[in-house]
Design an enzyme around this catalytic site. Structure first.
Site, PDB file in Angstrom:
ATOM      1  N   TYR A 232      92.672 -39.341  97.271  1.00 10.19           N
ATOM      2  CA  TYR A 232      93.383 -40.499  97.110  1.00 10.19           C
ATOM      3  C   TYR A 232      95.112 -40.027  97.327  1.00 10.19           C
ATOM      4  O   TYR A 232      95.796 -40.682  97.867  1.00 10.19           O
ATOM      5  CB  TYR A 232      93.182 -40.993  95.928  1.00 10.19           C
ATOM      6  CG  TYR A 232      93.830 -42.571  95.601  1.00 10.19           C
ATOM      7  CD1 TYR A 232      93.250 -43.647  96.286  1.00 10.19           C
ATOM      8  CD2 TYR A 232      95.073 -42.643  95.103  1.00 10.19           C
ATOM      9  CE1 TYR A 232      93.611 -44.792  96.037  1.00 10.19           C
ATOM     10  CE2 TYR A 232      95.533 -44.103  94.951  1.00 10.19           C
ATOM     11  CZ  TYR A 232      94.901 -45.146  95.274  1.00 10.19           C
ATOM     12  OH  TYR A 232      95.347 -46.267  95.162  1.00 10.19           O
TER      13      TYR A 232
ATOM     14  N   TYR B  73      90.535 -50.568  90.538  1.00 11.07           N
ATOM     15  CA  TYR B  73      89.382 -51.055  91.466  1.00 11.07           C
ATOM     16  C   TYR B  73      88.093 -51.090  91.261  1.00 11.07           C
ATOM     17  O   TYR B  73      87.558 -50.250  90.185  1.00 11.07           O
ATOM     18  CB  TYR B  73      89.345 -49.708  92.450  1.00 11.07           C
ATOM     19  CG  TYR B  73      90.384 -49.419  93.407  1.00 11.07           C
ATOM     20  CD1 TYR B  73      91.602 -48.486  92.878  1.00 11.07           C
ATOM     21  CD2 TYR B  73      90.342 -49.705  94.937  1.00 11.07           C
ATOM     22  CE1 TYR B  73      92.473 -48.279  93.800  1.00 11.07           C
ATOM     23  CE2 TYR B  73      91.558 -49.390  95.659  1.00 11.07           C
ATOM     24  CZ  TYR B  73      92.466 -48.464  95.075  1.00 11.07           C
ATOM     25  OH  TYR B  73      93.469 -48.014  95.880  1.00 11.07           O
TER      26      TYR B  73
ATOM     27  N   HIS C 256     103.141 -43.566  90.428  1.00  9.37           N
ATOM     28  CA  HIS C 256     101.782 -43.547  89.666  1.00  9.37           C
ATOM     29  C   HIS C 256     101.154 -42.317  89.857  1.00  9.37           C
ATOM     30  O   HIS C 256     100.926 -41.705  90.788  1.00  9.37           O
ATOM     31  CB  HIS C 256     101.006 -44.844  90.400  1.00  9.37           C
ATOM     32  CG  HIS C 256     101.438 -46.112  90.139  1.00  9.37           C
ATOM     33  ND1 HIS C 256     100.458 -47.232  90.089  1.00  9.37           N
ATOM     34  CD2 HIS C 256     102.429 -46.738  89.507  1.00  9.37           C
ATOM     35  CE1 HIS C 256     101.148 -48.390  89.752  1.00  9.37           C
ATOM     36  NE2 HIS C 256     102.273 -48.125  89.300  1.00  9.37           N
TER      37      HIS C 256
ATOM     38  N   LYS D 266      94.399 -46.196 102.735  1.00  7.66           N
ATOM     39  CA  LYS D 266      94.561 -45.087 103.618  1.00  7.66           C
ATOM     40  C   LYS D 266      95.289 -45.436 104.961  1.00  7.66           C
ATOM     41  O   LYS D 266      95.777 -44.578 105.803  1.00  7.66           O
ATOM     42  CB  LYS D 266      93.292 -44.471 103.980  1.00  7.66           C
ATOM     43  CG  LYS D 266      92.957 -43.635 102.653  1.00  7.66           C
ATOM     44  CD  LYS D 266      93.643 -42.473 102.309  1.00  7.66           C
ATOM     45  CE  LYS D 266      93.592 -41.902 101.151  1.00  7.66           C
ATOM     46  NZ  LYS D 266      94.889 -41.340 100.377  1.00  7.66           N
TER      47      LYS D 266
ATOM     48  N   PRO E 206      90.224 -50.887 103.863  1.00  8.84           N
ATOM     49  CA  PRO E 206      91.530 -50.736 102.838  1.00  8.84           C
ATOM     50  C   PRO E 206      91.267 -50.079 101.511  1.00  8.84           C
ATOM     51  O   PRO E 206      92.214 -49.711 100.467  1.00  8.84           O
ATOM     52  CB  PRO E 206      92.210 -52.084 102.650  1.00  8.84           C
ATOM     53  CG  PRO E 206      91.096 -53.168 102.897  1.00  8.84           C
ATOM     54  CD  PRO E 206      90.081 -52.394 103.978  1.00  8.84           C
TER      55      PRO E 206
HETATM   56  P1  FAD Z   1     100.658 -51.681 113.048  1.00  3.85           P
HETATM   57  O1  FAD Z   1     101.175 -51.705 111.635  1.00  3.85           O
HETATM   58  O2  FAD Z   1      99.455 -52.741 113.307  1.00  3.85           O
HETATM   59  O3  FAD Z   1     101.779 -51.957 114.042  1.00  3.85           O
HETATM   60  C1  FAD Z   1     101.362 -52.094 115.506  1.00  3.85           C
HETATM   61  C2  FAD Z   1     102.568 -52.771 116.159  1.00  3.85           C
HETATM   62  O4  FAD Z   1     102.006 -53.003 117.736  1.00  3.85           O
HETATM   63  C3  FAD Z   1     102.778 -54.274 115.472  1.00  3.85           C
HETATM   64  O5  FAD Z   1     104.262 -54.480 115.192  1.00  3.85           O
HETATM   65  C4  FAD Z   1     102.475 -55.026 116.896  1.00  3.85           C
HETATM   66  O6  FAD Z   1     102.982 -56.325 116.749  1.00  3.85           O
HETATM   67  C5  FAD Z   1     102.395 -54.212 118.059  1.00  3.85           C
HETATM   68  N1  FAD Z   1     101.697 -54.766 119.141  1.00  3.85           N
HETATM   69  C6  FAD Z   1     100.360 -54.977 119.355  1.00  3.85           C
HETATM   70  N2  FAD Z   1      99.929 -55.152 120.455  1.00  3.85           N
HETATM   71  C7  FAD Z   1     100.961 -55.164 121.258  1.00  3.85           C
HETATM   72  C8  FAD Z   1     101.325 -55.162 122.583  1.00  3.85           C
HETATM   73  N3  FAD Z   1     100.349 -55.536 123.479  1.00  3.85           N
HETATM   74  N4  FAD Z   1     102.428 -54.828 123.215  1.00  3.85           N
HETATM   75  C9  FAD Z   1     103.530 -54.281 122.227  1.00  3.85           C
HETATM   76  N5  FAD Z   1     103.297 -54.327 120.896  1.00  3.85           N
HETATM   77  C10 FAD Z   1     102.045 -54.670 120.480  1.00  3.85           C
HETATM   78  N6  FAD Z   1      96.092 -50.746 104.696  1.00  3.85           N
HETATM   79  C11 FAD Z   1      96.079 -50.657 103.438  1.00  3.85           C
HETATM   80  O7  FAD Z   1      96.051 -49.126 103.117  1.00  3.85           O
HETATM   81  N7  FAD Z   1      96.021 -51.344 102.395  1.00  3.85           N
HETATM   82  C12 FAD Z   1      96.194 -52.621 102.716  1.00  3.85           C
HETATM   83  O8  FAD Z   1      96.096 -53.656 101.937  1.00  3.85           O
HETATM   84  C13 FAD Z   1      96.179 -53.003 104.193  1.00  3.85           C
HETATM   85  N8  FAD Z   1      96.168 -54.529 104.390  1.00  3.85           N
HETATM   86  C14 FAD Z   1      96.186 -54.681 105.733  1.00  3.85           C
HETATM   87  C15 FAD Z   1      96.174 -56.064 106.148  1.00  3.85           C
HETATM   88  C16 FAD Z   1      96.051 -56.481 107.571  1.00  3.85           C
HETATM   89  C17 FAD Z   1      95.991 -57.810 107.880  1.00  3.85           C
HETATM   90  C18 FAD Z   1      96.123 -55.337 108.441  1.00  3.85           C
HETATM   91  C19 FAD Z   1      96.207 -55.876 110.073  1.00  3.85           C
HETATM   92  C20 FAD Z   1      96.255 -54.169 108.106  1.00  3.85           C
HETATM   93  C21 FAD Z   1      96.310 -53.717 106.657  1.00  3.85           C
HETATM   94  N9  FAD Z   1      96.538 -52.306 106.322  1.00  3.85           N
HETATM   95  C22 FAD Z   1      96.303 -51.988 104.915  1.00  3.85           C
HETATM   96  C23 FAD Z   1      96.360 -51.347 107.394  1.00  3.85           C
HETATM   97  C24 FAD Z   1      97.675 -50.939 107.447  1.00  3.85           C
HETATM   98  O9  FAD Z   1      98.730 -51.888 107.195  1.00  3.85           O
HETATM   99  C25 FAD Z   1      97.783 -50.458 108.807  1.00  3.85           C
HETATM  100  O10 FAD Z   1      96.895 -49.212 108.860  1.00  3.85           O
HETATM  101  C26 FAD Z   1      99.260 -49.962 109.252  1.00  3.85           C
HETATM  102  O11 FAD Z   1      99.992 -51.045 109.549  1.00  3.85           O
HETATM  103  C27 FAD Z   1      99.118 -48.919 110.520  1.00  3.85           C
HETATM  104  O12 FAD Z   1     100.374 -48.950 111.152  1.00  3.85           O
HETATM  105  P2  FAD Z   1     100.471 -48.891 112.707  1.00  3.85           P
HETATM  106  O13 FAD Z   1     102.052 -48.816 112.820  1.00  3.85           O
HETATM  107  O14 FAD Z   1      99.519 -48.019 113.226  1.00  3.85           O
HETATM  108  O15 FAD Z   1     100.100 -50.436 113.119  1.00  3.85           O
HETATM  109  C1  DHB Z   2      96.790 -52.239  98.017  1.00  6.74           C
HETATM  110  C2  DHB Z   2      96.082 -52.178  99.148  1.00  6.74           C
HETATM  111  C3  DHB Z   2      95.057 -51.291  99.310  1.00  6.74           C
HETATM  112  O1  DHB Z   2      94.105 -51.521 100.159  1.00  6.74           O
HETATM  113  C4  DHB Z   2      94.799 -50.373  98.120  1.00  6.74           C
HETATM  114  O2  DHB Z   2      93.706 -49.676  98.343  1.00  6.74           O
HETATM  115  C5  DHB Z   2      95.523 -50.280  97.194  1.00  6.74           C
HETATM  116  C6  DHB Z   2      96.672 -51.283  97.154  1.00  6.74           C
HETATM  117  C7  DHB Z   2      98.183 -52.933  98.035  1.00  6.74           C
HETATM  118  O3  DHB Z   2      98.312 -53.854  98.728  1.00  6.74           O
HETATM  119  O4  DHB Z   2      98.838 -53.021  97.076  1.00  6.74           O
END
Ligand code: FAD
Ligand code: DHB
Length: 394
Positions: free
Chosen positions: A387, A203, A75, A299, A295
Site C-alpha cells: 500500500y 475499506y 496518513h 495504485k 482502484p
Molecule cells: P490520465 O489521467 O487518464 O491522462 C491521460 C490524458 O490523455 C488525459 O488528459 C486525456 O484527455 C488525454 N488523452 C486521451 N486521449 C487522447 C488523444 N487521443 N490525444 C491527446 N490526448 C489524449 N485511481 C485511483 O488510484 N483511485 C481512484 O479513485 C481512481 N478513480 C478513477 C476514476 C476514473 C473515472 C478514471 C478514468 C481513473 C481513476 N483512477 C483512480 C485511476 C487514476 O486516476 C489514473 O491511473 C491516472 O489518472 C493515470 O494517469 P495518466 O496520466 O496515465 O492518465
Molecule cells: C481513493 C480512491 C481509491 O481508489 C482508493 O483506494 C483510496 C482512496 C480516493 O479517491 O480518495
C-alpha cells in the site's frame, strides 16, 4: 501544415504526461504536451486521492511538492472492515513511512500551473492527434488545434494518453500483447463538504457490497460504494447513497457519519489491464496508456508516477550521457513493477467486493483472507508494504 520541433513529444496531459514534462524541463530537455481536452476539463476531473511515499518524494524532487505538503494529510495507517469487524493496517509501524492524502485533481492543477509559469508548451483541446513514424529516428505527432494543422518533429514520443488514447494503437497487433480482466461491477463515488467519518481510510467488505471511506481534506469527504454496471448516477439520490453506505459500513461508523448534499457523483468501471511491451521504436507508453488497475489498492496514479520516473531517468541518460541502456530496458523495468502492483490491486479487489453468483466457498475464502491479515503480522506487513509503495528499482 505548421511545423514544430522538440526533443520529446508527450501525448496526454494527465499526471503522467505533465510530470514527465516537468522532470525533463528540470534537466534541460525540451518537450511539448498535447491533450485533446480543455484545461478546464482536465482540472475539474475527480480521480484518485492517495499518494505513495515514493510518489511524494518524486513530486518533491520535481520541485512541485509545496502545496501538497501544506494541504495534504499524511496518513500512518488505514482500516480493513469485514461485516463490521475492523482491523487497522499500521503502515508507519510496518514500513516507517506514511501515505499522503492529496487529490489527483490538485496535483494536476499544480503541475499545469508550474509548466505554464516556466513557459512550458501544453496544447489543450487538440483534435486528430496521431503519432507517426514511431520506428524511425525522427517520429512525428500530427494534430489539429484552433482550426490549424500541426506537425511536431521529435526524437521520442511519450504515450501518456490514458486507456482510451491513440498511442497504443501505433504498436502493431503482432507486437502488442494485452492482458485484461473486467470486473462485474463499478464504483459509485461522491464528494461532500463534511468532515470524514473516520481519520483514516476504511475499506469495507459487506454482504451488500464494498464501501470505502476516503477524504480530500479535514472538511471534504470522498465516499464510494460498489454498484451495478447497469446503474446510472441518476439512480442514486444522495439519500439512497447515504442509506446504502451506512448499512455497508455498519452501525458503529454510521453513527458518526455526517451526510449532506454531494457536489460530485460519478460511476467508474473496474478493470485490470496490461499492454506489453511499453516501448516500440521511439514510442514509450506510460501510465494508464499501458496499464489499468482496479482502484481498490489506490495504485493507478502512483503507477503512472513510477513509470515517468523511470522514463525521465532514461531520457536523461540518453541526452546527457549518450547511454541508451535505460531506454532499452524501459519496458522491462516498468513491467516488473506493474505486474506486482496489478497483483496487489487484484488481490484487494477480490478480497473486498461482492461478486455476482459468488459461491459459499468463495465467500469463506474472502473471510479467510481477512482473518489471515488480522491474525498474522507478516500478512499485515505485506499489505502495508504494497500500500505504501514497492521500491522503485531503476
Ligand atoms: P490520465 O489521467 O487518464 O491522462 C491521460 C490524458 O490523455 C488525459 O488528459 C486525456 O484527455 C488525454 N488523452 C486521451 N486521449 C487522447 C488523444 N487521443 N490525444 C491527446 N490526448 C489524449 N485511481 C485511483 O488510484 N483511485 C481512484 O479513485 C481512481 N478513480 C478513477 C476514476 C476514473 C473515472 C478514471 C478514468 C481513473 C481513476 N483512477 C483512480 C485511476 C487514476 O486516476 C489514473 O491511473 C491516472 O489518472 C493515470 O494517469 P495518466 O496520466 O496515465 O492518465
Ligand atoms: C481513493 C480512491 C481509491 O481508489 C482508493 O483506494 C483510496 C482512496 C480516493 O479517491 O480518495
Amino acid at each position: 501544415m505548421k511545423k514544430k520541433k522538440t526533443q520529446v513529444c508527450i501525448i496526454g496531459s494527465g499526471p503522467a504526461g505533465l510530470l514527465l514534462s516537468q522532470l525533463l524541463h528540470n534537466e534541460g530537455i525540451s518537450s511539448i504536451v498535447i491533450d485533446r481536452q480543455s484545461r478546464e476539463h482536465i482540472e475539474a476531473r475527480v480521480r484518485a486521492g492517495v499518494l505513495e511515499w515514493g510518489s511524494v518524494e518524486a513530486l518533491d524532487e520535481a520541485g512541485i511538492g509545496a502545496r501538497m505538503h501544506k494541504e495534504g494529510i499524511p496518513h500512518a495507517g488505514f482500516e480493513l472492515a469485514f461485516n463490521g469487524d475492523r482491523h487497522r493496517i499500521d503502515i508507519k509501524g510496518h514500513t516507517g513511512k506514511d501515505v499522503m492524502i492529496y487529490g489527483q485533481t490538485e496535483l494536476t492543477v499544480d503541475l499545469i500551473a508550474r509548466r505554464l509559469e516556466q513557459a512550458g508548451e501544453i496544447v489543450f483541446s487538440a483534435s486528430d492527434v496521431v503519432p507517426l513514424d514511431v520506428k524511425s529516428p525522427s517520429p512525428k505527432v500530427r494534430y489539429c488545434a484552433n482550426g490549424e494543422n500541426y506537425e511536431i518533429e521529435c526524437d521520442h514520443i511519450a504515450g501518456c494518453d490514458g486507456f482510451h488514447g491513440v498511442s497504443k494503437s501505433a504498436i502493431p497487433d503482432d507486437v502488442l500483447k494485452t492482458f485484461e480482466r473486467v470486473y462485474p461491477f463499478g464504483w459509485l463515488g461522491l464528494l461532500v463538504d463534511k468532515p470524514p467519518v473516520s481519520e483514516e481510510l476504511i475499506y469495507a467488505n459487506h454482504e451488500r457490497g464494498f464501501a470505502l471511506s476516503s477524504m480530500r481534506s479535514k472538511t471534504r469527504s470522498r465516499y464510494y460504494i460498489q454498484c451495478s454496471l447497469n446503474d446510472k448516477v441518476e439512480d442514486w439520490s444522495d439519500q439512497r447513497f447515504w442509506d446504502e453506505f451506512s448499512l455497508r459500513m455498519g452501525p458503529q461508523i454510521a453513527a458518526d457519519l455526517q451526510t449532506g448534499d454531494s457536489f460530485e457523483k460519478s460511476i467508474a468501471p473496474l478493470r485490470s489491464f496490461v499492454a506489453e511491451p511499453m516501448r516500440y521504436g521511439n514510442l514509450y507508453l506510460a501510465g494508464d496508456a499501458a496499464h489499468i488497475v482496479p482502484p481498490t489498492g489506490a495504485k493507478g496514479l502512483n503507477l503512472a508516477i513510477a513509470d515517468v520516473r523511470v522514463l525521465s531517468r532514461a531520457f536523461v541518460e540518453h541526452y546527457k550521457r549518450n547511454n541508451d541502456a535505460y531506454l532499452d530496458r524501459y519496458s522491462e523495468i516498468c513491467l516488473k513493477r506493474v505486474w506486482k502492483v496489478e497483483r496487489f490491486s487484484w488481490f484487494m479487489s477480490m478480497m473486498l467486493h461482492h461478486f455476482p453468483n459468488m459461491s459459499a466457498f468463495e465467500k469463506r475464502m474472502q473471510r479467510a483472507e481477512f482473518d489471515h491479515i488480522v491474525g498474522s503480522e507478516t500478512a499485515s506487513r505485506s499489505v502495508a508494504e504494497n500500500y505504501v509503495g514497492l521500491p522503485l528499482e531503476i
